[in-house]
Design an enzyme around this catalytic site. Structure first.
Site, PDB file in Angstrom:
ATOM      1  N   ASP A  62       0.727  -1.210   0.073  1.00  0.00           N
ATOM      2  CA  ASP A  62      -0.022   0.063   0.085  1.00  0.00           C
ATOM      3  C   ASP A  62       0.947   1.171  -0.181  1.00  0.00           C
ATOM      4  OD1 ASP A  62      -2.271   1.677  -0.011  1.00  0.00           O
ATOM      5  OD2 ASP A  62      -2.268   1.685   2.294  1.00  0.00           O
ATOM      6  N   SER A  63       0.329   2.266  -0.132  1.00  0.00           N
ATOM      7  CA  SER A  63       1.125   3.693  -0.119  1.00  0.00           C
ATOM      8  C   SER A  63       1.527   3.892   1.371  1.00  0.00           C
ATOM      9  CB  SER A  63       0.251   4.781  -0.610  1.00  0.00           C
ATOM     10  OG  SER A  63      -1.009   4.918   0.354  1.00  0.00           O
ATOM     11  N   TYR A 100      -1.128   8.086  -2.987  1.00  0.00           N
ATOM     12  CA  TYR A 100      -1.558   7.529  -4.495  1.00  0.00           C
ATOM     13  C   TYR A 100      -2.648   8.108  -5.058  1.00  0.00           C
ATOM     14  CZ  TYR A 100       2.113   3.624  -3.647  1.00  0.00           C
ATOM     15  OH  TYR A 100       3.209   2.956  -3.689  1.00  0.00           O
ATOM     16  N   GLY A 101      -3.843   8.366  -3.984  1.00  0.00           N
ATOM     17  CA  GLY A 101      -4.896   8.885  -4.712  1.00  0.00           C
ATOM     18  C   GLY A 101      -5.148   9.973  -5.354  1.00  0.00           C
ATOM     19  N   CYS A 133      -4.669  -1.660  -1.554  1.00  0.00           N
ATOM     20  CA  CYS A 133      -4.828  -0.234  -1.847  1.00  0.00           C
ATOM     21  C   CYS A 133      -5.720  -0.324  -2.908  1.00  0.00           C
ATOM     22  CB  CYS A 133      -3.339   0.402  -2.325  1.00  0.00           C
ATOM     23  SG  CYS A 133      -3.604   1.852  -2.959  1.00  0.00           S
ATOM     24  N   THR A 191      -6.599   2.444  -4.696  1.00  0.00           N
ATOM     25  CA  THR A 191      -6.387   3.194  -5.858  1.00  0.00           C
ATOM     26  C   THR A 191      -5.680   2.487  -6.787  1.00  0.00           C
ATOM     27  OG1 THR A 191      -6.051   5.364  -4.273  1.00  0.00           O
ATOM     28  CG2 THR A 191      -5.322   5.380  -6.543  1.00  0.00           C
ATOM     29  N   CYS A 248     -11.153   2.568   0.158  1.00  0.00           N
ATOM     30  CA  CYS A 248      -9.719   3.094   0.658  1.00  0.00           C
ATOM     31  C   CYS A 248      -9.239   2.256   1.935  1.00  0.00           C
ATOM     32  CB  CYS A 248      -9.557   4.522   0.981  1.00  0.00           C
ATOM     33  SG  CYS A 248      -7.898   5.090   1.336  1.00  0.00           S
ATOM     34  N   THR A 249      -8.060   1.565   2.013  1.00  0.00           N
ATOM     35  CA  THR A 249      -7.839   0.942   2.959  1.00  0.00           C
ATOM     36  C   THR A 249      -7.393   1.500   4.133  1.00  0.00           C
ATOM     37  OG1 THR A 249      -5.676   0.525   1.824  1.00  0.00           O
ATOM     38  CG2 THR A 249      -7.158  -1.451   1.734  1.00  0.00           C
ATOM     39  N   HIS A 250      -7.011   2.870   4.016  1.00  0.00           N
ATOM     40  CA  HIS A 250      -6.804   3.576   5.182  1.00  0.00           C
ATOM     41  C   HIS A 250      -8.163   3.767   6.005  1.00  0.00           C
ATOM     42  CE1 HIS A 250      -3.051   4.932   3.419  1.00  0.00           C
ATOM     43  NE2 HIS A 250      -2.701   5.429   4.298  1.00  0.00           N
TER      44      HIS A 250
END
Ligand code: DGL
Length: 272
Positions: A10-11, A42-43, A74, A76, A185-187
């Site tokens: 992921d970012s 990344y988004g 991720c 994105t 979004c995985t965040h």
């Protein structure tokens, strides 16, 4: 040992939600996680730029580490690049979009599905397309919350002001007919407790991490035979900041963190 690892990328810290879910299903398999805060967010990137950023990570995990499967944790990258990346590598690559949409359709029998994601994911319309294919005619409302993603990455999201901000947006989605939301979004998946608390009286929250991990288990049913439960993390960018964020959120798994600067260096000089 590393050649049988499950790779996850992921970012930043968001993909750690998928690490937890994968660890539950694979308690004794090495996991190698790659975080790229150097290029966060990344988004906010275009497809071409993002491909140039992500391809060396995938090369490193596939050819350098030798992972047996790679989870693109991720939203994105899953939305913009997954089919292109899948064509370029022989190991299986799993993203979050398809598993999350399938799960959402189980939990949201009627009404609209909300998708919270990055700007690039919303522009790509990936969740909308997959939901339309799986259950044609289902209304989908996608929203980009880049400012909140940044607050999660910085670890500053747990304030009353952010709770009010998020709650207002969730109520507005409910008024628009949304009856379940996907953490696109995985965040957001990383702080799914936060979302569950704020939307309990509104709708279910679909966290892609568990369904993504189940997809890995379908592809690798024998991976539980691995003999190490290590979690090795490579950070491209500010390593201290990543470690602070992990501690801040009390991430429960121990990890060995390495700073990463150059793919060729790691491949040529060997892995730790
Ligand atoms: N975790 C990434 C995702 O799921 C987004 C964060 C970013 O913009 O880098 O889309």
């Amino acid at each position: 040992m590393k050649e049988s690892a499950i790779g996850i990328m992921d970012s930043g810290i968001g993909g750690l939600s998928v690490v937890l879910a994968v660890r539950e299903l694979f308690p004794s398999c090495p996991i190698v996680y790659f975080a790229d805060p150097l290029h966060f967010p990344y988004g906010e990137k275009e497809e071409r730029e993002l491909f140039a950023i992500v391809q060396p990570i995938v090369d490193f995990l596939v050819y350098g580490v030798g992972v047996q499967i790679l989870v693109v944790a991720c939203g994105t990258v899953s939305s913009l690049l997954l089919p292109r990346l899948q064509r370029g590598y022989s190991v299986p690559l799993v993203g979050i979009v398809e598993p999350a949409c399938r799960e959402a359709l189980v939990h949201v029998p009627e009404g609209a599905i909300g998708v919270l994601a990055t700007r690039a994911t919303v522009r790509a319309g990936s969740f909308r397309r997959v939901i339309e294919r799986l259950r044609p005619g289902t209304p989908v409302i996608e929203e980009a919350w880049p400012e909140f993603i940044e607050a999660v990455e910085k670890g500053t999201c747990n304030t009353l002001a952010w709770k009010v901000w998020v709650r207002e947006r969730l109520e507005r989605l409910h008024e628009q007919g949304v009856r379940g939301i996907i953490m696109g979004c995985t965040h957001f998946a990383f702080i799914s407790d936060f979302f569950e608390e704020l939307s309990r009286d509104l709708f279910p929250v679909i966290n892609p991490a568990a369904s993504c991990a189940r997809e890995v288990a379908q592809i690798l049913p024998r991976a539980e035979l691995c003999a190490s439960s290590s979690l090795t993390v490579f950070v491209r960018g500010n390593q201290e900041h990543f470690i602070d964020a992990v501690q801040n959120f009390r991430f429960p798994l121990p990890m060995e963190v390495h700073s990463f600067s150059d793919v060729r260096g790691w491949v040529a000089y060997g892995l730790p």
